[in-house]
Write an enzyme that holds these catalytic residues in place. Sequence first.
Site, PDB file in Angstrom:
ATOM      1  N   LYS A   1      91.963  83.237 -64.811  1.00 15.90           N
ATOM      2  CA  LYS A   1      93.268  83.836 -65.125  1.00 15.90           C
ATOM      3  C   LYS A   1      94.243  83.591 -63.982  1.00 15.90           C
ATOM      4  CE  LYS A   1      91.807  85.729 -68.935  1.00 15.90           C
ATOM      5  NZ  LYS A   1      92.266  85.249 -70.226  1.00 15.90           N
TER       6      LYS A   1
ATOM      7  N   SER B   1      92.561  80.333 -73.407  1.00 10.18           N
ATOM      8  CA  SER B   1      93.539  81.288 -72.862  1.00 10.18           C
ATOM      9  C   SER B   1      94.339  80.729 -71.687  1.00 10.18           C
ATOM     10  CB  SER B   1      92.863  82.594 -72.461  1.00 10.18           C
ATOM     11  OG  SER B   1      92.152  82.433 -71.259  1.00 10.18           O
TER      12      SER B   1
END
Lengths: 166, 173
Positions: B96, B54
Amino acid sequence: MRSRIALIMWVLAAALAVYLAWTWLLPGPEKIIRKRLAEMRELVSFSSNEGPLAKLANSEKLLGYFTPDIEIRINIPGRQDLSLSGREDLRQAILGARSQVDSIHMEFHDIRVMVDATKTSATTLVTVRADGATGGEPFVERMRIYFTKTDGKWLVSAANRAPVVR
Amino acid sequence: MTSSTTQAHPSPWWLVVAVGRNPRRTVVRILVLLAVIVFTWKFAFLPIRVQGISMMPTYLNNQVNVINRLAYVLHPPKRGDVVGIRYDGEKVLLLKRIVGLPGDTVGFRGGRLYVNGQLLDEPYLKLPSNWSSPPEKVGLGEYYVVGDNRSMNEIDHTHGIVDRADILGKTLR
């Protein structure tokens, strides 16, 4: 010189002893809430050999940890979202769980307590893990549990799911 | 008149190698070193191994990195920071990028990220995206986080609003 060092050491030791006694006799809100959570965990957990009287007594004792207007929202795998409002709803749910499942072992992990500046309410983040005797997957969910200080006692006023990313 | 000198017997070489010429000083050094190591790895840095895609291409699968837990001691997290988010205690973290700050409204349109209705310049994005999602309001004490690989299906990519309390720190590099 040596006597001065000894004096300083004695003063430091005395200060430490006073601090420890202070925190033991008058624990802060965070310590009290952590203790309440540990007690709740004990009361929620039960084994297959718990008698009917103990079942009832422990359920009633557990109810004492919640405010009368308690609001709980959790997601139980394989079932719809469970929403409970008030102690009566909670009583039914607790007794229902104890009659449907042979045993439950509950653990609270990664507990974080955030006490408000007024020191009358607090929010805790806990990862709840409950293992039942059904042999299925354990129930694991992160929850936000709200505490309110009512009549000098820290009671749970609400609890709901708190996924890390939402 | 006689004079006698007492010569100290030199310590055997293996003892000098093991504990140094001054054992007391060696013990102090070891204790200081241990204290520094414990402080560094318990309170300052957290080693991680990136798992998943991701954050590609910024961070690759299995890449090793370090989270600086002291990064936000003096200032709050900033937009663009890549942060470690506690997912299951401190054993499992999400890696993230912060794109939305408290009070912002964040949404995706045609694969582009809009913050408060303005297109956000994201030079770190290298892969195409077609994400679309309605704007979400970021509350106080919250941040909007998303990975850099938005060529993945939006549904497979964990992104959204997280609590400040769950942000452990910033990546070192």
